[in-house]
Design an enzyme around this catalytic site. Structure first.
Site, PDB file in Angstrom:
ATOM      1  N   GLY A 296      36.667  47.247  37.282  1.00 21.46           N
ATOM      2  CA  GLY A 296      36.642  47.851  35.954  1.00 21.46           C
ATOM      3  C   GLY A 296      36.281  46.906  34.822  1.00 21.46           C
ATOM      4  O   GLY A 296      35.742  47.331  33.804  1.00 21.46           O
ATOM      5  N   GLU A 297      36.590  45.647  34.966  1.00 22.47           N
ATOM      6  CA  GLU A 297      36.446  44.724  33.834  1.00 22.47           C
ATOM      7  C   GLU A 297      35.534  43.548  34.108  1.00 22.47           C
ATOM      8  O   GLU A 297      34.995  42.942  33.182  1.00 22.47           O
ATOM      9  CB  GLU A 297      37.846  44.216  33.413  1.00 22.47           C
ATOM     10  CG  GLU A 297      38.681  45.350  32.853  1.00 22.47           C
ATOM     11  CD  GLU A 297      40.160  45.033  32.773  1.00 22.47           C
ATOM     12  OE1 GLU A 297      40.611  44.626  31.693  1.00 22.47           O
ATOM     13  OE2 GLU A 297      40.873  45.206  33.789  1.00 22.47           O
TER      14      GLU A 297
ATOM     15  N   ILE B 123      34.628  48.104  48.607  1.00 23.16           N
ATOM     16  CA  ILE B 123      34.125  49.013  47.589  1.00 23.16           C
ATOM     17  C   ILE B 123      34.424  50.439  48.055  1.00 23.16           C
ATOM     18  O   ILE B 123      33.881  50.905  49.054  1.00 23.16           O
ATOM     19  CB  ILE B 123      32.616  48.809  47.368  1.00 23.16           C
ATOM     20  CG1 ILE B 123      32.341  47.368  46.899  1.00 23.16           C
ATOM     21  CG2 ILE B 123      32.083  49.823  46.349  1.00 23.16           C
ATOM     22  CD1 ILE B 123      33.045  46.956  45.628  1.00 23.16           C
TER      23      ILE B 123
ATOM     24  N   GLY C 112      37.531  58.037  33.100  1.00 21.96           N
ATOM     25  CA  GLY C 112      36.094  58.127  33.273  1.00 21.96           C
ATOM     26  C   GLY C 112      35.625  57.221  34.397  1.00 21.96           C
ATOM     27  O   GLY C 112      34.488  57.310  34.839  1.00 21.96           O
TER      28      GLY C 112
ATOM     29  N   LYS D 187      39.863  45.100  45.632  1.00 23.33           N
ATOM     30  CA  LYS D 187      40.093  44.249  44.463  1.00 23.33           C
ATOM     31  C   LYS D 187      39.995  45.109  43.191  1.00 23.33           C
ATOM     32  O   LYS D 187      40.920  45.863  42.904  1.00 23.33           O
ATOM     33  CB  LYS D 187      39.101  43.090  44.456  1.00 23.33           C
ATOM     34  CG  LYS D 187      39.418  42.034  45.529  1.00 23.33           C
ATOM     35  CD  LYS D 187      38.453  40.867  45.480  1.00 23.33           C
ATOM     36  CE  LYS D 187      38.974  39.685  46.295  1.00 23.33           C
ATOM     37  NZ  LYS D 187      38.007  38.560  46.283  1.00 23.33           N
ATOM     38  N   GLY D 188      38.913  45.067  42.473  1.00 20.32           N
ATOM     39  CA  GLY D 188      38.794  45.880  41.262  1.00 20.32           C
ATOM     40  C   GLY D 188      37.456  45.613  40.621  1.00 20.32           C
ATOM     41  O   GLY D 188      36.894  44.522  40.755  1.00 20.32           O
TER      42      GLY D 188
ATOM     43  N   ASN E 177      33.955  53.391  46.496  1.00 23.72           N
ATOM     44  CA  ASN E 177      32.875  54.345  46.246  1.00 23.72           C
ATOM     45  C   ASN E 177      31.736  53.586  45.558  1.00 23.72           C
ATOM     46  O   ASN E 177      31.836  53.247  44.382  1.00 23.72           O
ATOM     47  CB  ASN E 177      33.374  55.492  45.365  1.00 23.72           C
ATOM     48  CG  ASN E 177      32.309  56.543  45.103  1.00 23.72           C
ATOM     49  OD1 ASN E 177      31.142  56.211  44.878  1.00 23.72           O
ATOM     50  ND2 ASN E 177      32.698  57.804  45.130  1.00 23.72           N
ATOM     51  N   PRO E 178      30.672  53.299  46.286  1.00 22.11           N
ATOM     52  CA  PRO E 178      29.600  52.460  45.717  1.00 22.11           C
ATOM     53  C   PRO E 178      28.992  53.040  44.445  1.00 22.11           C
ATOM     54  O   PRO E 178      28.618  52.296  43.532  1.00 22.11           O
ATOM     55  CB  PRO E 178      28.562  52.417  46.847  1.00 22.11           C
ATOM     56  CG  PRO E 178      29.301  52.756  48.091  1.00 22.11           C
ATOM     57  CD  PRO E 178      30.414  53.666  47.678  1.00 22.11           C
TER      58      PRO E 178
END
Lengths: 341, 746
Positions: B712-713, B637, B477, B709-710, B639-640
């Site tokens: 998700g969390e 980034i 998702g 970087k990332g 996809n903003p």
């Protein structure tokens, strides 16, 4: 889920006296069947009975048992004359559930006591004589009024709290004919052995809820509900209040609490204390204290008693301020008031 | 490969075509029209439905199951119990790699936690299997159990989650404490939490001879194929695992569990396809959770308000048969400049299912406690919370001394504080009001590591100028179908509408795990490299072909963009399809990998700053997060639109952790009392009136070649503490436990 027979009652005559569990919106019964708490051998579908109208009745309204919760909440007459009922309805469940759930089903919904919902736990309500699994357990949400060692569950409905405050009457048809019970007394309180007698005898069906003429109560009525999330949550405590105020003096007061007992809890002592008093903060504060007369914790829930007093006070204050032209975007929310700047 | 999703644009709204653009989801139309196939949507011919029977006690053994009653129920085909269940090829406790928990496959009659599978019923219909499981009516011999943090003695451990060291010490905390001007002690507890992905854990398993086909949502397709093979005693090449879409994972679908093995074993045993879908209540036990923590923090300050020493100890729970310890204290390793630093973890064992990674494992509860402790220290120092954090800004990683690969945290503080209006905060608790409500402003710092895993990818340019890119990524998702395709399009130098993306299938190159916020960086790097490899081959063809306008330009002398190679020394160019046609090739295929080479010599983290405003009813204690603003520095980034969605989702997760999420046990039975979404509250839309997530520009040449970087969390970190600190500011009540209950505030 156990195997069961399904039939649909096309007429009230066919529904009355039918053996089996009555199925209307199904938003509670089907869940209970899926988790093994309800195991009916027969389901009688009453959802298509022509009890789906809201009618004028002697200055009041008569709401058919199959009217959907959402339709009551949006009815112009309900909004104009019983705004606390609309606010209570809109504070419950979710839009999808309100579209499916019926008046009668809302009244007849089961407690959400987690021990009732867990077939592995003892529960006098589900399995009479097995004991109360909740006593001594996780009881933050349980009753502080009208409970016994037999059962400490609370009734979850918001609608019924407002109905009780409005002196609503439950119209019942059974094999023996018609009878009526005040909403306030419809749900039995537990006795020493368990959850008390069933509210309906076998074969009986709720056909209507009758609301008497609200008279001056229409202008000053609110419902307020405390909960940890803003929507789709049962009340920690809630309150419906309606006032008739003439020249700053309370001529009639109604106050009922939700989330505190096995039935919507009508606060008669508080109402009596308000009658004839000025509509002032001091009057409301005295009444709020009386609202929980006789309350005691059934476990880990002593905080509910002051919370119930405070939600009663808030409902009275909001009712005194006058019913708003439109219901707030967050119905019944603590954060929805004009009193919050 | 015909069964793979063809993710070429099918009517989606295209707003951009490459990394950095806010492209809408390529799989969006499929999902909103119901055309996307989730694991439980598969209905192969001859399907049997499986339902688990689970334990109603927390500890003991099953003494009787009424198998006869279940098997007599119409439609029931088979009941598996420890006496009859087919066996794995190896022990259920085999640890073939560190991400394997005990495979609960009905190997014995013992019960180790409530909700543990104790039998499996297979039937022609779901209803029959469900009723069959109920009819088993288990009887037990019970033993004394414990399910809470208070129920067992702590044990010392060398490692926490993922094999991380259980403790750290740098400098001399005790010496620093002896001379410190102020000492601030804080304790914070966090609750047991469940992932509650909306898509339940599901598997459809089918054998064709010795070949096994599995449809199951999975966050680590390549690793899971190996794991299935090892436990089944077959070669990985015999397995096809499809996982095109996941309805949320949050860590719980990264770890295989015994139910999946049982579905596969019973499909083989019975010679029919088998589907097993967990009921919501069955997701509270066998498929992981976040363990509760009890954290103690000590912060010592010098006279100027500098942190002289920081100590962070965590006690947390694991199961009696596996070990996963929430590494909460690690949140203090790399965030604030603590010249003397000590962290520790201790475990306790309880009769619960094994915890596992859940969105920001360790960091989420650790950050929550650390940020409360920081506000306590700021108060002790008489400083504004932001000023105090800036004063103790870590210019290098205090636990290692390494420089940061990049750290845009100052910009995050500045941007978010400005948008929030933090400068207007009045310092004293209970000093801000809105009508009758108490208003509080709080903040927290967000930080999350930037790991990379191992990924491989293929990128094939076809004669018509289109491309196929392949890697077995997992889209939970978060938007992998879209973000990874954007990176691949850039690697190939073509428009994204010419990219067909094949993913979510174990026959494809392994994309590694979708976890640790490292999936886009890892799989994206592999895809980019694969594309670059394909372009390199094209360039070799063209620059060595006298008929090409690129002849003689050399590899370094051409640039790829928009499906053409351009000379760098003049205007001439040639289309990919012309190069391939002249070479008589149908395609060129590039290969690439993504991984971090060697041990990093820099500290690599995403950072952020979260500011929260809460309103609290002073009489009733109800809390509303009226504003929540975060700014994040997370490298490039891709996809903003998707990144913002991830960051907002993390922050909303933080609202839940701060105010709502909590599994409540009946300590007498050991069972949960709220194992459903009616009783276990997560935020609803009405709980999120105003929220914004900004990103600040950050170039990071060290984290990986793409600078990713990332996201998700990291949104969970910082947020819980910010809300807690805002409640503290509003009410004067210091949070000692999350979620914060209304009755604790009156």
């Amino acid at each position: 889920m156990n195997r069961f027979e399904y039939s649909r009652a096309e007429t009230l005559g066919a529904a009355v006296g039918a053996e089996g569990a009555l199925l209307a919106g199904g938003t509670n019964l089907l869940d209970l069947m899926k988790i093994g708490v309800a195991t009916p051998e027969r389901l009688v579908d009453i959802s298509r009975l022509s009890l789906d109208r809201i009618e004028e009745s002697a200055g009041g309204l008569r709401i058919g048992a199959m009217v959907r919760n959402a339709d009551i909440a949006r009815d112009p007459q309900v909004l104009a004359r019983y705004p606390a009922l609309a606010e209570a309805l809109l504070s419950g469940a979710s839009a999808q559930l309100r579209n499916a759930a019926t008046t009668g089903g809302n009244v007849m919904q089961a407690t959400r006591c987690s021990y009732f919902q867990d077939p592995l736990s003892p529960c006098n309500r589900r399995a009479p004589g097995s004991g109360c699994g909740a006593l001594g357990g996780a009881t933050r949400n349980h009753a502080v009024l009208g409970w016994t060692e037999g059962c400490i569950a609370v009734h979850p409905s918001d609608m019924c709290v407002a109905l009780a405050a409005y002196d609503a009457v439950v119209e019942i048809t059974g094999p023996e004919g018609l009878r009526e019970v005040p909403m306030e007394e419809f749900h039995p309180l537990p006795d020493a052995e368990g959850s008390g007698a069933a509210p309906l005898a076998p074969g009986e069906i709720i056909t209507h809820i009758r609301l008497p003429d609200p008279r001056a109560l229409a202008r000053n009525a609110r419902y307020v509900k405390l909960r940890e999330r803003t929507s789709f949550a049962f009340a920690i405590v809630s309150a419906a209040a309606a006032l008739a105020i003439e020249d700053g003096v309370i001529t009639e007061a109604r106050l009922a609490l939700g989330g505190v007992a096995a039935r919507p809890w009508r606060c008669r002592a508080a109402e009596a204390a308000l009658k004839g008093q000025p509509a002032t903060a001091a009057s409301f504060a005295r009444a709020a204290e009386l609202a929980t007369e006789g309350a005691r914790p059934s476990g880990d829930n002593a905080a509910k008693i002051p919370l119930a007093q405070r939600i009663a006070l808030r409902a009275l204050e909001r009712a005194a301020a006058g019913t708003p032209e439109r219901l707030p975007a967050l119905p019944a929310s603590v954060f929805a008031g004009d009193d919050n700047g | 490969m015909d069964d793979l999703m063809n993710m070429q644009g099918q009517g989606h709204v295209r707003l951009g075509s490459s990394a950095g653009q806010a492209l809408t989801r390529r799989d969006g139309i499929l999902k909103v029209t119901g055309a996307a196939t989730y694991a439980a949507d598969n209905r192969p011919d001859g399907l049997l439905h499986a339902v688990l029977a689970t334990a109603g006690i927390a500890k003991g053994r099953v003494t009787h199951l009424d198998v006869a009653a279940a098997e007599a129920h119409p439609g029931v085909v088979k009941v598996y119990t420890p006496q009859t269940a087919p066996r794995l090829a190896v022990s259920p406790d085999e640890k073939i790699h560190p991400f394997v928990w005990r495979m609960e496959t009905l190997t014995d009659d013992s019960v180790r936690y409530a909700g543990q599978p104790i039998a499996l019923v297979l039937a022609e219909t779901l209803e029959a299997a469900t009723e069959g499981a109920r009819l088993l009516a288990p009887r037990y011999e019970t033993e004394a159990h414990g399910v809470t943090l208070d129920d067992a003695e702590p044990f010392e451990t060398d490692t926490t989650a993922f094999g991380r060291p259980a403790g750290h010490s740098s400098g001399d905390v005790d010496a620093a404490r002896a001379t410190a001007a102020r000492h601030v002690s804080t304790t914070v507890e966090t609750s047991q939490q469940y992932h509650n992905a909306i898509e339940p854990h599901a598997i459809t398993a089918r054998w064709e001879g010795d070949r096994l086909e599995i449809d199951t949502p999975n966050q680590a397709i390549g690793l899971s194929k190996q794991t299935f093979a090892a436990f089944l005693g077959i070669d990985p090449s015999q397995i096809v695992l499809r996982s095109p879409f996941l309805g949320g994972g949050f860590g719980s679908k990264a770890i295989l569990y015994g139910g999946q093995m049982l579905a596969i074993l019973s499909a083989r045993d019975l010679g029919r396809p088998v589907k097993l879908v967990l009921r919501r209540d069955q997701m509270y036990g066998p498929v992981g959770h976040r363990a509760p923590t009890r954290q103690a923090l000590q912060i010592d300050l010098d006279a100027e308000g500098n942190i002289a020493a920081l100590e962070h100890d965590t006690v947390t729970l694991t199961s009696t048969f596996d070990q996963f310890l929430e590494s909460a204290s690690n949140a203090s390793h790399s965030l604030y400049a603590a010249p003397n630093l000590r962290t520790s973890h201790r475990g306790r064992r309880a009769d619960v299912g094994t915890p596992g990674p859940m969105r920001a494992p360790g960091e989420a509860p650790g950050s929550a406690a650390l940020e409360i402790a920081m506000d306590a220290a700021a108060q002790a120092a008489g400083m504004d919370p932001l000023e105090f954090r800036l004063k103790n800004y870590a210019e290098s990683d205090p636990s290692t001394g390494m420089a940061f690969s990049s750290k845009g945290l100052r910009e995050c503080y500045a941007e978010a504080a400005k948008l929030f209006g933090w400068a207007e905060r009045s310092a004293a608790p209970r000093s801000m009001r809105q009508g009758r409500l108490l208003k509080g402003w709080g903040m927290g710092t967000a930080q999350f590591p930037c790991p990379m895993f191992q990924a491989a990818a293929h990128a094939t340019l076809r004669a018509d100028g289109s491309a196929v890119i392949e890697t077995s990524a997992a889209d939970m998702g978060q938007g992998a179908w879209t973000a990874l395709a954007q990176i691949a399009a850039d690697g190939l130098g073509i428009d994204i509408d010419k990219v067909e993306f094949r993913s979510g299938h174990s026959d494809l190159p392994d994309a590694g795990v979708a976890g640790g916020s490292g999936h886009t960086a890892t799989a994206g790097t592999a895809l980019f490299n694969a594309g670059a490899d394909a372009v390199r081959q094209l360039a070799e063809l063209a620059t060595n072909d006298p008929a090409s306008p690129l002849f003689g330009a050399g590899n370094a002398g051409v640039t790829a963009r928009s499906g053409r190679l351009y000379r760098n020394d003049d205007e001439r160019s040639e289309a990919y399809e012309d190069i391939l046609a002249r070479a008589g090739l149908e395609l060129v295929r590039g290969e690439g990998t993504g991984a971090r080479e060697g041990e990093p010599d820099r500290a690599m983290f995403s950072h952020g700053a979260v500011f929260a405003e809460v309103l609290v009813d002073p009489d009733l204690g109800q809390v509303r997060v009226s504003r929540l603003i975060g700014a994040f520095a997370a490298g490039r980034i891709v996809n903003p639109r998707l990144a913002r969605s991830q960051l907002l989702g993390g922050m909303i997760w933080g609202i839940g952790m701060a105010l709502q999420e909590e599994a409540v046990h009946d300590t007498r039975s050991g069972r949960l009392t709220n194992a459903d979404l009616a009783g276990y509250h997560v935020p609803v839309n009405a709980d999120v009136p105003m929220i914004e997530a900004l990103t600040v520009h950050e170039d990071d040449p060290f984290v990986n070649a793409l600078g990713i970087k990332g996201v998700g969390e990291i949104g969970v970190t910082g947020t819980v503490g910010a809300i807690g600190n805002a409640v503290w500011h509003a009410t004067g009540v210091q949070p000692t436990r999350f979620p914060i209950h209304p009755e604790s505030l009156i």
